[in-house]
Design an enzyme around this catalytic site. Structure first.
Site, PDB file in Angstrom:
ATOM      1  N   ASN A 109     -99.012-103.497   1.840  1.00  0.00           N
ATOM      2  CA  ASN A 109     -97.467-103.704   2.790  1.00  0.00           C
ATOM      3  C   ASN A 109     -97.533-102.551   3.880  1.00  0.00           C
ATOM      4  O   ASN A 109     -98.328-101.272   3.912  1.00  0.00           O
ATOM      5  CB  ASN A 109     -96.454-103.114   1.552  1.00  0.00           C
ATOM      6  CG  ASN A 109     -95.733-102.509   2.328  1.00  0.00           C
ATOM      7  OD1 ASN A 109     -95.137-102.209   3.438  1.00  0.00           O
ATOM      8  ND2 ASN A 109     -94.207-102.923   1.855  1.00  0.00           N
ATOM      9  N   HIS A 113     -94.761 -98.635   6.428  1.00  0.00           N
ATOM     10  CA  HIS A 113     -95.310 -97.717   7.369  1.00  0.00           C
ATOM     11  C   HIS A 113     -95.929 -96.880   9.002  1.00  0.00           C
ATOM     12  O   HIS A 113     -95.399 -96.519   9.418  1.00  0.00           O
ATOM     13  CB  HIS A 113     -95.954 -96.169   6.443  1.00  0.00           C
ATOM     14  CG  HIS A 113     -95.204 -96.127   4.764  1.00  0.00           C
ATOM     15  ND1 HIS A 113     -93.641 -96.244   4.814  1.00  0.00           N
ATOM     16  CD2 HIS A 113     -95.424 -95.885   3.649  1.00  0.00           C
ATOM     17  CE1 HIS A 113     -93.684 -96.147   3.873  1.00  0.00           C
ATOM     18  NE2 HIS A 113     -94.294 -95.527   2.926  1.00  0.00           N
ATOM     19  N   ARG A 125     -90.951 -92.478  16.711  1.00  0.00           N
ATOM     20  CA  ARG A 125     -91.116 -92.303  18.202  1.00  0.00           C
ATOM     21  C   ARG A 125     -91.006 -93.382  19.450  1.00  0.00           C
ATOM     22  O   ARG A 125     -90.575 -93.136  20.949  1.00  0.00           O
ATOM     23  CB  ARG A 125     -92.680 -91.941  19.292  1.00  0.00           C
ATOM     24  CG  ARG A 125     -92.996 -90.563  19.399  1.00  0.00           C
ATOM     25  CD  ARG A 125     -92.654 -89.669  19.837  1.00  0.00           C
ATOM     26  NE  ARG A 125     -93.297 -88.228  19.478  1.00  0.00           N
ATOM     27  CZ  ARG A 125     -94.080 -87.690  20.058  1.00  0.00           C
ATOM     28  NH1 ARG A 125     -95.036 -88.836  21.306  1.00  0.00           N
ATOM     29  NH2 ARG A 125     -94.323 -86.521  19.929  1.00  0.00           N
ATOM     30  N   HIS A 146     -91.985-105.676   5.727  1.00  0.00           N
ATOM     31  CA  HIS A 146     -89.846-105.800   5.254  1.00  0.00           C
ATOM     32  C   HIS A 146     -89.434-105.967   6.210  1.00  0.00           C
ATOM     33  O   HIS A 146     -88.631-105.142   7.086  1.00  0.00           O
ATOM     34  CB  HIS A 146     -89.841-104.557   4.243  1.00  0.00           C
ATOM     35  CG  HIS A 146     -88.524-104.531   3.803  1.00  0.00           C
ATOM     36  ND1 HIS A 146     -87.899-104.134   2.526  1.00  0.00           N
ATOM     37  CD2 HIS A 146     -87.046-105.524   3.788  1.00  0.00           C
ATOM     38  CE1 HIS A 146     -86.682-104.418   2.886  1.00  0.00           C
ATOM     39  NE2 HIS A 146     -86.238-105.362   3.725  1.00  0.00           N
ATOM     40  N   ARG A 206     -86.293-105.319   7.411  1.00  0.00           N
ATOM     41  CA  ARG A 206     -84.917-105.071   7.260  1.00  0.00           C
ATOM     42  C   ARG A 206     -83.624-105.385   8.278  1.00  0.00           C
ATOM     43  O   ARG A 206     -84.356-106.041   9.319  1.00  0.00           O
ATOM     44  CB  ARG A 206     -84.777-103.461   6.983  1.00  0.00           C
ATOM     45  CG  ARG A 206     -85.713-102.635   6.080  1.00  0.00           C
ATOM     46  CD  ARG A 206     -85.779-101.517   5.672  1.00  0.00           C
ATOM     47  NE  ARG A 206     -84.233-101.004   5.562  1.00  0.00           N
ATOM     48  CZ  ARG A 206     -83.606-100.633   4.519  1.00  0.00           C
ATOM     49  NH1 ARG A 206     -84.861-100.353   3.551  1.00  0.00           N
ATOM     50  NH2 ARG A 206     -82.805-100.494   4.134  1.00  0.00           N
ATOM     51  N   ARG A 228     -85.314-100.807  10.750  1.00  0.00           N
ATOM     52  CA  ARG A 228     -86.091 -99.137  10.744  1.00  0.00           C
ATOM     53  C   ARG A 228     -87.159 -99.670  10.949  1.00  0.00           C
ATOM     54  O   ARG A 228     -87.476 -98.675  11.980  1.00  0.00           O
ATOM     55  CB  ARG A 228     -85.447 -98.981   8.813  1.00  0.00           C
ATOM     56  CG  ARG A 228     -85.507 -98.079   8.895  1.00  0.00           C
ATOM     57  CD  ARG A 228     -85.097 -97.310   7.318  1.00  0.00           C
ATOM     58  NE  ARG A 228     -83.936 -97.169   6.819  1.00  0.00           N
ATOM     59  CZ  ARG A 228     -83.410 -98.038   5.945  1.00  0.00           C
ATOM     60  NH1 ARG A 228     -83.951 -97.277   4.987  1.00  0.00           N
ATOM     61  NH2 ARG A 228     -82.357 -97.878   5.108  1.00  0.00           N
ATOM     62  N   GLU A 235     -90.595-109.742   2.806  1.00  0.00           N
ATOM     63  CA  GLU A 235     -89.817-108.951   2.158  1.00  0.00           C
ATOM     64  C   GLU A 235     -88.507-108.908   2.762  1.00  0.00           C
ATOM     65  O   GLU A 235     -88.616-108.681   4.127  1.00  0.00           O
ATOM     66  CB  GLU A 235     -90.079-107.857   1.847  1.00  0.00           C
ATOM     67  CG  GLU A 235     -91.071-107.090   0.451  1.00  0.00           C
ATOM     68  CD  GLU A 235     -91.566-106.287   0.630  1.00  0.00           C
ATOM     69  OE1 GLU A 235     -92.840-105.560   0.174  1.00  0.00           O
ATOM     70  OE2 GLU A 235     -90.863-104.953   1.109  1.00  0.00           O
ATOM     71  N   THR A 257     -80.161-102.714  -9.250  1.00  0.00           N
ATOM     72  CA  THR A 257     -79.684-102.779 -10.278  1.00  0.00           C
ATOM     73  C   THR A 257     -80.388-101.227 -10.214  1.00  0.00           C
ATOM     74  O   THR A 257     -80.644-100.567  -9.295  1.00  0.00           O
ATOM     75  CB  THR A 257     -81.179-103.598 -10.925  1.00  0.00           C
ATOM     76  OG1 THR A 257     -82.137-102.858 -10.674  1.00  0.00           O
ATOM     77  CG2 THR A 257     -80.722-104.702 -11.410  1.00  0.00           C
ATOM     78  N   THR A 258     -80.317-100.243 -11.324  1.00  0.00           N
ATOM     79  CA  THR A 258     -79.856 -98.684 -12.003  1.00  0.00           C
ATOM     80  C   THR A 258     -81.573 -98.349 -11.042  1.00  0.00           C
ATOM     81  O   THR A 258     -81.265 -97.532 -10.642  1.00  0.00           O
ATOM     82  CB  THR A 258     -79.760 -98.898 -13.751  1.00  0.00           C
ATOM     83  OG1 THR A 258     -80.022 -99.426 -14.093  1.00  0.00           O
ATOM     84  CG2 THR A 258     -78.480 -97.686 -13.891  1.00  0.00           C
ATOM     85  N   GLU A 268     -91.575-110.394  -8.625  1.00  0.00           N
ATOM     86  CA  GLU A 268     -92.471-109.102  -8.955  1.00  0.00           C
ATOM     87  C   GLU A 268     -91.326-107.751  -9.589  1.00  0.00           C
ATOM     88  O   GLU A 268     -90.915-107.333  -9.099  1.00  0.00           O
ATOM     89  CB  GLU A 268     -92.483-108.435  -7.257  1.00  0.00           C
ATOM     90  CG  GLU A 268     -93.282-107.263  -7.124  1.00  0.00           C
ATOM     91  CD  GLU A 268     -93.318-107.184  -5.719  1.00  0.00           C
ATOM     92  OE1 GLU A 268     -93.711-108.146  -4.736  1.00  0.00           O
ATOM     93  OE2 GLU A 268     -93.733-105.819  -5.217  1.00  0.00           O
ATOM     94  N   HIS A 284     -94.650-100.769  -6.232  1.00  0.00           N
ATOM     95  CA  HIS A 284     -93.601 -99.726  -6.037  1.00  0.00           C
ATOM     96  C   HIS A 284     -94.066 -98.845  -6.354  1.00  0.00           C
ATOM     97  O   HIS A 284     -94.123 -98.676  -7.623  1.00  0.00           O
ATOM     98  CB  HIS A 284     -91.854-100.503  -6.265  1.00  0.00           C
ATOM     99  CG  HIS A 284     -91.167 -99.249  -5.376  1.00  0.00           C
ATOM    100  ND1 HIS A 284     -91.338 -99.648  -4.087  1.00  0.00           N
ATOM    101  CD2 HIS A 284     -91.206 -97.980  -5.975  1.00  0.00           C
ATOM    102  CE1 HIS A 284     -90.522 -98.421  -3.938  1.00  0.00           C
ATOM    103  NE2 HIS A 284     -90.075 -97.148  -4.647  1.00  0.00           N
TER     104      HIS A 284
HETATM  105  N1  PXP Z   1     -93.238-104.676  -3.308  1.00  0.00           N
HETATM  106  C1  PXP Z   1     -91.766-104.598  -2.895  1.00  0.00           C
HETATM  107  C2  PXP Z   1     -90.618-105.152  -3.202  1.00  0.00           C
HETATM  108  C3  PXP Z   1     -91.478-103.226  -1.765  1.00  0.00           C
HETATM  109  O1  PXP Z   1     -90.179-103.841  -1.609  1.00  0.00           O
HETATM  110  C4  PXP Z   1     -92.166-101.634  -1.535  1.00  0.00           C
HETATM  111  C5  PXP Z   1     -92.504-100.921  -0.799  1.00  0.00           C
HETATM  112  O2  PXP Z   1     -90.887-100.444  -1.180  1.00  0.00           O
HETATM  113  C6  PXP Z   1     -93.715-102.320  -2.515  1.00  0.00           C
HETATM  114  C7  PXP Z   1     -93.803-103.668  -3.036  1.00  0.00           C
HETATM  115  C8  PXP Z   1     -94.575-101.338  -2.526  1.00  0.00           C
HETATM  116  O3  PXP Z   1     -94.490 -99.904  -2.398  1.00  0.00           O
HETATM  117  P1  PXP Z   1     -94.944 -98.204  -2.351  1.00  0.00           P
HETATM  118  O4  PXP Z   1     -95.307 -98.697  -0.587  1.00  0.00           O
HETATM  119  O5  PXP Z   1     -94.413 -97.722  -2.751  1.00  0.00           O
HETATM  120  O6  PXP Z   1     -96.735 -99.300  -2.410  1.00  0.00           O
END
Ligand code: PXP
Length: 239
Positions: A9, A12, A20, A45, A47, A51, A72, A102-103, A153, A192
């Site tokens: 992913n 970041h 910036r 992702h 969004r 963002r 995503e 969810t929680t 997932e 995650h």
């Molecule tokens: N899977 C999904 C569905 C996500 O939304 C994310 C990012 O939050 C990740 C995996 C990757 O998570 P991480 O950056 O904590 O490895």
């Protein structure tokens, strides 16, 4: 020897660029380098608030990636149209608004089902595999099967945060969830909060085919580069 599918992913990288509002670092370059390091899939992702990842990133990654592309997104009409135009290999539906969560942070299919079903159908008719990002919860998994998802997932956030006393319970929940997902005819993925230190226990769960990992790989990439960071994570996914 086989290996789990590794989705890297790259959000970041875009987060740093958007800090910036600059043109670098480019998540598209990051995606290409992750592939050089052995990523089997590029995950991003897009969004609703843009963002981090922008439409331009999503478009270029979809065009240039040599491996699989996993997008995503929220289950909205706007995102559905973008996905059908970009045609990623897969879409993972994730929550963005508070009421969809969810929680522990997965999509709450028990309360958003009416809206999600038509999006799942439209994407699948467009030839895209669709997964739901869910907490390891039997009722949510059952609903995913009913709505026609190809995959779930499993949200591993609770496991990744668990202290010594809670880790066994969190792992058991993931194992049970993976089992239920496969039994109901879907593919099991996870992600995650997975790191170089906690990923092995997830790799040991045979039903799980794919992991999507962002933060830990990119954090390491700051020091060793994305190719090397990806290579090191890919090595941990061997079975
Ligand atoms: N899977 C999904 C569905 C996500 O939304 C994310 C990012 O939050 C990740 C995996 C990757 O998570 P991480 O950056 O904590 O490895």
């Amino acid at each position: 020897m086989t290996r789990m599918r590794l989705g890297v992913n790259i959000d970041h990288v875009a987060t740093l660029r958007e800090a910036r509002k600059a043109t670098e670092p480019d998540p598209v370059t990051a995606a290409m380098m992750a592939e050089q390091g052995g990523a089997d899939q590029i995950t991003f992702h897009l969004r609703e608030d843009r963002r981090h990842i922008q439409n331009r990133d999503a478009r270029l990654i979809s065009e240039l990636a040599q491996t699989r592309v996993n997008m995503e997104m929220a289950a909205t009409t706007e995102m559905q149209e973008i996905a059908l135009a970009l045609r990623p290999d897969s879409v993972c539906l994730v929550p963005e608004r508070r009421e969809e969560v969810t929680t522990e942070g997965g999509l709450d299919l028990l309360h958003t089902g009416d809206r999600v079903g038509p999006v799942v159908r439209a994407l699948r008719e467009g030839g895209i595999e669709v997964s739901a990002f869910l907490t390891p919860d039997a009722a949510q998994i059952k609903e995913a099967a009913r709505l026609g998802f190809d995959a779930v997932e499993i949200h591993t956030g609770e496991y990744s945060r668990a202290g010594r006393a809670e880790v066994d319970r969190a792992l058991r929940a993931i194992r049970d969830a993976a089992n239920a997902i496969v039994k109901q005819g879907m593919h099991a993925h996870a992600g995650h909060g997975l790191t170089y230190h906690n990923v092995q226990m997830i790799v040991a769960i045979g039903e799980i085919e794919e992991l999507n990992i962002g933060h830990s790989i990119l954090a390491r990439a700051v020091f060793v580069g994305i190719e090397q960071a990806t290579r090191e994570m890919a090595a941990l996914l061997r079975r």
